[in-house]
Design a protein around this motif. Structure first.
Motif, short mmCIF file in Angstrom:
data_model
loop_
_atom_site.label_atom_id
_atom_site.label_comp_id
_atom_site.label_asym_id
_atom_site.label_seq_id
_atom_site.Cartn_x
_atom_site.Cartn_y
_atom_site.Cartn_z
N MET A 46 10.92 -3.22 -0.19
CA MET A 46 9.88 -3.98 0.50
C MET A 46 10.01 -5.47 0.21
SD MET A 46 8.52 -1.63 2.17
CE MET A 46 7.20 -2.50 2.98
N CYS A 47 10.31 -5.80 -1.04
CA CYS A 47 10.52 -7.21 -1.41
C CYS A 47 11.70 -7.80 -0.63
CB CYS A 47 10.78 -7.34 -2.91
SG CYS A 47 9.34 -7.01 -3.94
N ASN A 52 8.68 -14.00 1.18
CA ASN A 52 8.29 -14.64 -0.08
C ASN A 52 9.32 -14.44 -1.19
OD1 ASN A 52 5.69 -15.72 0.66
ND2 ASN A 52 5.03 -13.60 0.83
N LEU A 53 10.38 -13.71 -0.93
CA LEU A 53 11.41 -13.47 -1.94
C LEU A 53 12.50 -14.53 -1.85
CD1 LEU A 53 12.52 -11.59 -4.19
CD2 LEU A 53 13.82 -10.42 -2.39
N TRP A 84 3.20 -3.35 -1.49
CA TRP A 84 3.24 -2.18 -2.38
C TRP A 84 2.17 -2.30 -3.43
CZ3 TRP A 84 4.53 -3.97 -7.25
CH2 TRP A 84 5.35 -5.10 -7.34
S1 SF4 Z 1 4.90 -10.90 -1.80
FE1 SF4 Z 1 6.29 -10.85 -3.58
S2 SF4 Z 1 5.98 -8.82 -4.56
FE2 SF4 Z 1 5.10 -8.76 -2.47
S3 SF4 Z 1 6.74 -7.88 -1.21
FE3 SF4 Z 1 6.87 -10.14 -1.09
S4 SF4 Z 1 8.34 -10.71 -2.69
FE4 SF4 Z 1 7.68 -8.61 -3.12
#
Ligand code: SF4
Length: 84
Positions: A46-47, A52-53, A84
């Motif tokens: 999912m990340c 945001n990764l 998640w």
């Molecule tokens: S916000 Fe951060 S923890 Fe959540 S899926 Fe995106 S990268 Fe992963």
């Protein structure tokens, strides 16, 4: 490899020193505090789809996702769109 690899885990970003340090740290975490391999893989997948990764780090919390995702008591910090 690019130092700011969008949607890369540390493992893929070529940051071997940091990656090895993270893996060493994960080994010190008690098994009772970790999710199982299936959950861990799901979380990381999912990340990897998330904007945001960046280079293994979540921009929402500043954590290395390979650490955050293994912890049972953690969840995705994106309150607007929890993955998640
Ligand atoms: S916000 Fe951060 S923890 Fe959540 S899926 Fe995106 S990268 Fe992963």
């Amino acid at each position: 490899m690019d130092n700011n690899c969008k949607r890369c885990l540390l493992f893929e970003a070529g940051q071997n020193v940091t990656y090895n340090q993270i893996q060493d740290y994960i080994k010190t975490i008690d098994a009772s505090e970790k999710v199982n391999d299936e959950v861990y893989s799901h979380r990381l997948s999912m990340c990897k789809k998330c904007d945001n990764l960046i280079s293994g780090m979540c921009l929402k919390c500043g954590c290395y996702v390979e650490v955050r995702a293994i912890l049972k008591n953690k969840n995705c910090p994106n309150f607007d769109d929890k993955k998640w």
